[in-house]
Scaffold this active site. Structure first.
Site, PDB file in Angstrom:
ATOM      1  CD  GLU A   1      -2.221   2.293  -3.388  1.00  0.00           C
ATOM      2  OE1 GLU A   1      -3.384   2.628  -3.659  1.00  0.00           O
ATOM      3  OE2 GLU A   1      -1.789   2.228  -2.218  1.00  0.00           O
TER       4      GLU A   1
ATOM      5  CG  ASP B   1      -1.778   1.199   1.371  1.00  0.00           C
ATOM      6  OD1 ASP B   1      -2.640   1.384   0.511  1.00  0.00           O
ATOM      7  OD2 ASP B   1      -1.573   1.967   2.333  1.00  0.00           O
TER       8      ASP B   1
END
Length: 712
Positions: A388, A352
């Site tokens: 990401e 993330d």
């Protein structure tokens, strides 16, 4: 044995390993803190009674001690003594019970109360700490015995080019599944249940990507509104599986249940990828609670503002950023990753806001210590790594800029495909790059098409059904006056906002869903499906359901679109059987010897000619044919033999009116067989489905997959 926990003698123990390590007779406890003046190990009885033991030994900034007679199931925490001066970045406060960063299991809930905070009342920056005991309000770490029978577990080891990812929430996947026993719904055991596994296998996915399962807690602002953090991007324990997803209990049983889930999915040929949040923690900004890192060594774990150390440098939008430039923090991250691979047998990670991990000083640095350590690590470098590739800081959008070994969520793929099917006049040039693996992003540094994780929807944003039903977000249930969530979604509601009984609009929406999915599954690269999109799942227009642990977010197994499910399974089956649709190397566009002039990749205008320079820059062009020659595949099988496949013509038409397309004749093809058409609910065209080269009317907003036929 000691007569009571208070009588336990604390032996010197060892500074390694960090965390709590049981040897069969005693448990060694070790905690890193560079600035602590003293550390108390706190043991808790089943009734919550606390027993404190001062750790007398410190080696290389690690406080440690071994306690005889302490073993698995023991609840514990730490109290760390030191200076409290927020203006200098010091937030030590022994009144706050702290979770061990290396805890293998966590027991107990976070309960909202003023004692959670290191400061008193509203005096956030006062030099006097809050003296209220936080122990009744925070979870405890648990000593774990690890003896899971992994015998017979085989990692699927699916090649990247064969991978199909299914992004799914560990709880929401089965909370409403009628064939999963009620006691197992919403748990790791629910994910491992044959009814859910059978769905994954029938669909044709090869990997589940689980939203965060590291132990997390809800933010105080959500608890005050009576909501919780559902997605889980608020990590507190990087080694502990989230206890609330366990059907068996939280005294360490969650570890065993998680492993059993992994083993069951592996047996079904499905890999397990974890969405991990190493960029920030659950402690938030300077107003947030003191739960672990903030009280152990605030300046050691977090990036503090150089101009004002009482504040945090925030590249995440969540209040703080872990400082992976520091060796102990980088070691924590790598120890955690290795643990999940070696002990929990997971097959990869999706990072993330990965750009935040790659920042050296301020800029995102391709040569940062984070990349270097991952690249050379003999364990972590061998599993699937997904970034990401952005954060919220300046210069944080880094799609295409991560180094080899890494794949990336391709945000440009999502944006382009959404633009095309929403009717935006963007032409076909960018679409061509996205359909063929995004060579403009990933080829220059030696990566291959599977560096592109292609997706149209994800947990964050509209579901696919909502993408074609709403143009405006409906996030009122989140309690933020609909201000949260993305407002520019590159979507189209097919002419009516929200649900409708109009059969023409409903049919158009269903076709648009199929168009998006056909584009995704016929593109080179790695497709990622969001759980429920194959079933027609809706969130009622909520495009930021991070705090909705209820029917808004859970997969609705009582409202399954059976035709859509059949469509997705059909197209995925064709992809799995057709190497030309999932190539390992980028296309060259070169002529293939002995074919009479065909190319491995060619692009056709609806008028029948190959696209020229003018066509590529025509923003009004909404129709394109992608020709893939299966005789030009540039990789070999495991024995070194050339791979060949059927050839295909994929026609995309995003315009609102029918269009006449001219299917190319020899040497490209002598005829075509319709294999998939999004005009039909399951994608299966009526028989007969063979057409000759030449003009053919294509319906509005449609995708065709045509198999090339050649005379013997």
């Amino acid at each position: 044995m000691p007569s009571s926990p208070d009588d336990i003698e604390v032996w010197p123990g060892s500074p390694a390993p960090l965390g709590a390590a049981w040897d069969g007779n005693s448990t060694n406890f070790a905690l890193w803190s560079a600035g602590a003046q003293a550390v108390d190990l706190c043991l808790f009885d089943r009734d919550g009674t606390e027993h404190r033991h001062r750790l007398q030994e410190t080696t290389h900034q690690v406080w440690h001690g071994r306690l005889p007679g302490i073993g698995p199931g023991q609840r514990y925490g730490y109290r760390v003594h030191g200076g409290y001066d927020p203006a200098s970045g010091l937030r030590y406060n022994p009144a706050k019970l702290l979770l061990d960063p290396y805890a293998r299991a966590v027991d107990g809930e976070l309960t909202l109360g003023p004692a959670l905070f290191g400061y008193a009342g509203s005096a956030v920056d006062a030099p006097v700490p809050d003296g209220r005991d936080s122990a009744p309000f925070v979870p405890r770490a648990v000593v774990v015995r690890d003896s899971f029978p992994w015998d017979g577990d085989r990692r699927p080891g699916t090649a990247w080019s064969d991978t199909v990812i299914y992004e799914v929430h560990a709880k929401g996947a089965t909370m409403g599944h009628p064939d999963v026993p009620p006691a197992l719904r919403g748990t790791y055991a629910g994910l491992a249940h044959p009814a859910f596994v059978a769905h994954l296998q029938a669909l044709g996915v090869t990997a589940v990507e689980l939203l965060p399962v590291h132990h997390f807690v809800s933010e105080p602002h959500l608890l005050r509104r009576g909501l919780t953090n559902y997605w889980g991007y608020n990590t507190l324990g990087y080694f502990a599986p989230h206890a609330a997803y366990s059907s068996a209990g939280s005294g360490g049983q969650q570890v065993t249940e998680f492993k059993a889930m992994v083993k069951a999915l592996h047996a079904a040929g499905i890999e397990v990828i974890l969405d991990v949040v190493y960029n920030h923690t659950a402690e938030g900004d300077h107003t947030g609670p003191t739960l672990s890192f903030k009280g152990i060594d605030n300046g050691g774990y977090y990036r503090l503002d150089g101009a004002d150390p009482s504040r945090y440098t925030d590249y995440t939008g969540c209040g703080n950023t872990l400082d992976v430039r520091r060796p102990p923090v980088l070691a924590l991250l790598m120890d955690s990753l290795r643990y999940w691979v070696t002990e929990m047998h997971v097959d990869g990670f999706r990072f993330d806001l990965a750009a935040a991990l790659a920042r050296s000083m301020h800029d995102v640095d391709r040569l940062s210590a984070f990349f270097d350590v991952v690249h050379q690590d003999p364990v972590v470098s061998q599993v699937k790594l997904i970034a990401e590739p952005w954060d919220v800081g300046e210069g944080g959008y880094q799609v295409g800029n991560f180094p080899p070994l890494w794949t990336e969520w391709n945000g440009k793929y999502r944006d382009t495909v959404r633009d095309v099917w929403s009717g935006a006049h963007v032409g076909v040039r960018d679409l061509a790059y996205r359909l063929t693996g995004s060579s403009d992003l990933y080829r220059s540094d030696g990566r291959r098409p599977f560096a592109s994780i292609n997706f149209i929807t994800a947990h964050d944003g509209f579901t696919l059904a909502d993408l074609v039903t709403y143009e405006r977000k409906r996030n009122e249930a989140n309690g933020e006056d609909n201000r949260d969530g993305e407002s520019h979604n590159r979507n189209w509601n097919c002419g009516v906002e929200g649900p409708t009984d109009d059969p023409a609009v409903r049919e158009l929406r269903a076709r648009q869903v199929r168009n998006h999915l056909a584009t995704l599954l016929l593109s080179t690269g790695v497709p990622m499906l969001t759980a429920g999109d194959e079933l027609g799942r809706t969130q009622g227009g909520n495009n930021n359901a991070y705090c909705q642990d209820n029917e808004i977010s859970w997969v609705d197994w009582g409202a399954v679109d059976a035709e859509l499910l059949a469509f997705v399974a059909r197209v995925l089956g064709l992809r799995r059987a057709s190497p030309v649709l999932r190539q390992e190397a980028f296309f060259e566009g070169h002529e293939i010897p002995g074919t009479g002039g065909t190319r491995d990749l060619a692009w056709f205008h609806p008028a029948g000619h190959q696209l020229g320079t003018t066509d590529w820059f025509d923003t009004g062009l909404q129709t394109i044919g992608m020709y893939l020659d299966g005789r030009g595949i540039r990789h070999r099988d495991e024995r070194g033999r050339p791979v060949q496949d059927d050839s295909y013509l994929v026609q995309f038409h995003a315009g609102p009116a029918p269009v006449t397309v001219h299917l190319p004749g020899p040497p490209w093809a002598d005829g075509y067989e319709f294999v998939v058409s999004t005009e039909y609910p399951t994608g299966a065209p009526p028989r007969p489905a063979v057409v000759a080269p030449g003009p053919l009317e294509m319906p509005p907003r449609c995708v065709w997959l045509l198999r090339v036929l050649r005379r013997p």
